[in-house]
Design an enzyme around this catalytic site. Structure first.
Site, mmCIF file in Angstrom:
data_model
loop_
_atom_site.group_PDB
_atom_site.id
_atom_site.type_symbol
_atom_site.label_atom_id
_atom_site.label_comp_id
_atom_site.label_asym_id
_atom_site.label_seq_id
_atom_site.Cartn_x
_atom_site.Cartn_y
_atom_site.Cartn_z
ATOM 1 N N HIS A 315 1.111 -1.245 0.025
ATOM 2 C CA HIS A 315 0.217 -0.143 -0.396
ATOM 3 C C HIS A 315 1.002 1.406 0.273
ATOM 4 O O HIS A 315 2.072 1.383 0.722
ATOM 5 C CB HIS A 315 -0.712 -0.127 1.530
ATOM 6 C CG HIS A 315 -1.794 1.106 0.858
ATOM 7 N ND1 HIS A 315 -1.878 2.326 1.777
ATOM 8 C CD2 HIS A 315 -3.513 0.752 1.050
ATOM 9 C CE1 HIS A 315 -3.032 3.017 1.671
ATOM 10 N NE2 HIS A 315 -3.947 1.816 0.826
ATOM 11 N N ASP A 372 -8.154 -5.773 -0.038
ATOM 12 C CA ASP A 372 -8.615 -6.362 -0.613
ATOM 13 C C ASP A 372 -7.882 -7.400 -0.972
ATOM 14 O O ASP A 372 -8.634 -8.610 -1.279
ATOM 15 C CB ASP A 372 -7.715 -5.996 -2.266
ATOM 16 C CG ASP A 372 -8.331 -4.573 -2.304
ATOM 17 O OD1 ASP A 372 -10.281 -4.096 -2.068
ATOM 18 O OD2 ASP A 372 -8.054 -3.618 -3.187
HETATM 19 N N1 ACO Z 1 4.319 -8.082 -4.442
HETATM 20 C C1 ACO Z 1 5.427 -7.865 -5.167
HETATM 21 N N2 ACO Z 1 6.303 -6.596 -5.302
HETATM 22 C C2 ACO Z 1 5.576 -5.351 -4.646
HETATM 23 C C3 ACO Z 1 4.720 -5.895 -4.182
HETATM 24 C C4 ACO Z 1 2.994 -6.935 -4.479
HETATM 25 N N3 ACO Z 1 1.680 -6.400 -4.632
HETATM 26 N N4 ACO Z 1 4.023 -4.630 -3.945
HETATM 27 C C5 ACO Z 1 5.218 -3.566 -4.462
HETATM 28 N N5 ACO Z 1 6.220 -4.232 -4.490
HETATM 29 C C6 ACO Z 1 7.581 -4.048 -4.428
HETATM 30 C C7 ACO Z 1 8.659 -3.654 -5.914
HETATM 31 O O1 ACO Z 1 8.262 -4.043 -6.948
HETATM 32 C C8 ACO Z 1 9.049 -2.546 -5.808
HETATM 33 O O2 ACO Z 1 9.901 -3.522 -5.714
HETATM 34 P P1 ACO Z 1 11.285 -2.887 -5.566
HETATM 35 O O3 ACO Z 1 11.700 -1.492 -4.129
HETATM 36 O O4 ACO Z 1 12.151 -3.953 -5.399
HETATM 37 O O5 ACO Z 1 11.429 -1.648 -6.348
HETATM 38 C C9 ACO Z 1 8.463 -2.147 -4.268
HETATM 39 O O6 ACO Z 1 8.446 -2.700 -3.119
HETATM 40 C C10 ACO Z 1 8.098 -0.905 -3.631
HETATM 41 O O7 ACO Z 1 6.571 -0.842 -4.593
HETATM 42 P P2 ACO Z 1 6.174 0.308 -5.640
HETATM 43 O O8 ACO Z 1 5.034 -0.766 -6.125
HETATM 44 O O9 ACO Z 1 7.264 1.472 -5.634
HETATM 45 O O10 ACO Z 1 4.925 0.554 -3.962
HETATM 46 P P3 ACO Z 1 3.581 1.905 -4.540
HETATM 47 O O11 ACO Z 1 3.484 2.931 -3.517
HETATM 48 O O12 ACO Z 1 3.927 2.738 -5.723
HETATM 49 O O13 ACO Z 1 2.348 0.868 -5.126
HETATM 50 C C11 ACO Z 1 0.726 -0.333 -4.486
HETATM 51 C C12 ACO Z 1 1.671 0.946 -3.829
HETATM 52 C C13 ACO Z 1 -0.046 -0.399 -5.975
HETATM 53 C C14 ACO Z 1 -0.458 -0.659 -4.081
HETATM 54 C C15 ACO Z 1 1.526 -1.723 -5.072
HETATM 55 O O14 ACO Z 1 2.053 -2.177 -3.629
HETATM 56 C C16 ACO Z 1 1.264 -3.003 -6.360
HETATM 57 O O15 ACO Z 1 1.113 -2.980 -7.159
HETATM 58 N N6 ACO Z 1 0.122 -3.896 -5.043
HETATM 59 C C17 ACO Z 1 -1.206 -4.818 -5.591
HETATM 60 C C18 ACO Z 1 -2.020 -4.355 -5.912
HETATM 61 C C19 ACO Z 1 -3.311 -4.218 -5.032
HETATM 62 O O16 ACO Z 1 -3.225 -4.854 -3.751
HETATM 63 N N7 ACO Z 1 -3.603 -3.098 -5.219
HETATM 64 C C20 ACO Z 1 -4.612 -2.101 -4.131
HETATM 65 C C21 ACO Z 1 -4.471 -0.970 -2.684
HETATM 66 S S1 ACO Z 1 -5.085 -0.828 -1.672
HETATM 67 C C22 ACO Z 1 -6.031 -0.627 -2.640
HETATM 68 O O17 ACO Z 1 -6.141 0.611 -3.507
HETATM 69 C C23 ACO Z 1 -7.878 0.060 -1.901
#
Ligand code: ACO
Length: 426
Positions: A315, A372
């Site tokens: 998140h 979620d």
């Molecule tokens: N699985 C594996 N790796 C992940 C995940 C995941 N679900 N989420 C983040 N990471 C990793 C990224 O690859 C990144 O790694 P790195 O530093 O080695 O490059 C690091 O964690 C940071 O991730 P970002 O994408 O930069 O974080 P951001 O805060 O921009 O994104 C987000 C948050 C979009 C929610 C992301 O965690 C994600 O895509 N999660 C999966 C989708 C999801 O569950 N969305 C629902 C959110 S809650 C809502 O909207 C109600």
């Protein structure tokens, strides 16, 4: 006395006031920065930028805290009905008994839509995604209530808000039934908001109902089912300046119709990185299919060369735990037997959770299960198909969007949303 920050660029120094809210980090006021320095600030995805001031929702991502109008989410989700929470978000206070009855009654009567709008659904292909139908229908709703474009007085603002909150479940059920090619069910004013939605989803033409298989109850829609869905709506009701709310405020800033702004919010929510994740979580659990495959998918999620992500993890704001996820996990545990939750999906979900929470990759990046991750298994038990999960999110979030829209309209400092850029082209 206002605290200031000093920024030194070359041999010039500039002072900027540091603003303090009632909770949360201090905010550096850089509104005159470009005028002063001729420079922009660069912050893709607004990771450090406050785009507005707001008195609706507060999140402390480090502590895993969420409050609506000052009330902790744990209290609202366990002691109050969703419609009481709606009243709180719109009005800034919880309703008295009389106020609640009046609001509940108003919403029951406003749940109906113009027959012309009903007919719009016949024109969609049956395989259209419910989110696409919903967004189109909400945009079309502005044609029936065009007057709301110039809504300014408090009474008509509230009427505009009550209308959209009341009609969203009806339109969502129409989208679902269009996909099945079955006739729509009109709202039943004898049923409470959440029960009425389940009724419009499930009833046969004429209004007859069967109990949901697997659910232990004597009524056609049990109190447990209503409580579970009501809690899910409450947990989704608002979440500060997330992507869809920011979209709603951006559209509001141009002076467009409020329902056009909500329609745009629905589109923003649809994406997998935002509200669309709930649909993807159950799809992913089904893809994993067996606990013996969990390790393989955890490995894929950790591989930087593999785009696979563990859906329902991570998140932007919560870096400790998502309090909504904790409430839903408790609900899942409590209702496991009564709702007949899918034990195979639960087993896979528990295994993922156990491995990920102890894995260095997830710990280092502060990736925890989000709301979620838990909502899908409960929604499945309620007989709601995967492609309707994000529409459920829309039903819960509409009150947040419209409350934020109203706040924006009253904000004397509000301006058209118009970010700058770092140009790197020819
Ligand atoms: N699985 C594996 N790796 C992940 C995940 C995941 N679900 N989420 C983040 N990471 C990793 C990224 O690859 C990144 O790694 P790195 O530093 O080695 O490059 C690091 O964690 C940071 O991730 P970002 O994408 O930069 O974080 P951001 O805060 O921009 O994104 C987000 C948050 C979009 C929610 C992301 O965690 C994600 O895509 N999660 C999966 C989708 C999801 O569950 N969305 C629902 C959110 S809650 C809502 O909207 C109600």
């Amino acid at each position: 006395m206002t605290e200031n920050a000093t920024i030194k660029i070359g041999d010039k120094t500039y002072k900027y006031p540091i603003l303090e809210g009632t909770r949360g980090p201090k905010v550096l006021d850089i509104r005159t920065f470009y005028k002063d320095t001729g420079m922009f600030t660069y912050d893709p995805g607004f990771t450090s930028t406050a785009s507005c001031s707001s008195a609706i929702t507060f999140i402390n991502g480090e502590k895993g805290e969420l409050r609506y109008r000052g009330y902790p989410i744990e209290e609202l989700a366990t002691k109050y009905k969703y419609l009481e929470v709606c009243y709180l978000l719109i009005n800034d206070n919880l309703p008295s008994k009389e106020e609640f009855l009046e609001f509940d009654n108003e919403l029951r009567h406003r749940a109906f839509v113009d027959e012309g709008l009903r007919k719009l659904f016949d024109s969609f292909p049956r395989n259209a995604h419910p989110m696409a139908m919903l967004s189109s229908a909400v945009s079309a709703l502005s044609t029936f209530y065009f007057d709301h474009l110039n809504t300014t007085n408090e009474k008509s603002l509230r009427e505009m808000a009550a209308r959209i909150i009341a009609k969203i479940p009806t339109l969502s059920s129409f989208a679902y039934r269009r996909g099945l090619g079955i006739p729509i069910i009109y709202p039943d004013i004898d049923r409470y908001f959440t029960e009425n939605f389940l009724y419009m989803m499930r009833a046969y033409p004429g209004g007859k109902m069967h109990k949901q298989p697997g659910i232990r109850a004597s009524k056609d829609i049990s109190d447990i089912e209503i409580k579970a869905l009501d809690t899910i709506f409450t947990l989704h009701a608002d979440h500060e300046q997330n992507a869809s709310t920011t979209t709603v405020r951006t559209v509001a800033s141009t002076g467009a119709h409020p329902y056009a702004a909500i329609s745009a919010g629905i589109d923003a929510l649809w994406g997998r990185a935002h509200g669309g994740a709930n649909e993807s979580v159950v799809a992913q659990l089904e893809l994993i299919n067996d606990i013996k495959n969990v390790d393989k998918y955890i490995k894929k999620a950790k591989d930087p060369d593999d785009p696979f992500r563990l859906m329902g993890f991570g998140h932007r704001v919560y870096k400790n735990f998502d309090p909504r996820a904790r409430i839903l996990k408790n609900l899942q545990d409590q209702l496991k037997n009564e709702l007949g939750l899918d034990s195979k999906l639960l087993e896979i979900a528990h295994k993922i959770e156990e491995i990920a929470l102890n894995d260095e990759y997830f710990k280092k990046r502060k990736l925890y299960p989000n709301i979620d991750f838990y909502s899908g298994v409960i929604l499945t038990a309620l007989g709601i198909p995967k492609n309707m999960f994000t529409a459920i999110f829309v039903i819960g979030r509409t009150v947040g969007w419209i409350s934020q829209w109203m706040e924006f309209k009253k904000d004397k400092k509000a301006k058209i949303a118009r970010p700058r850029q770092l140009y790197i082209g020819p």
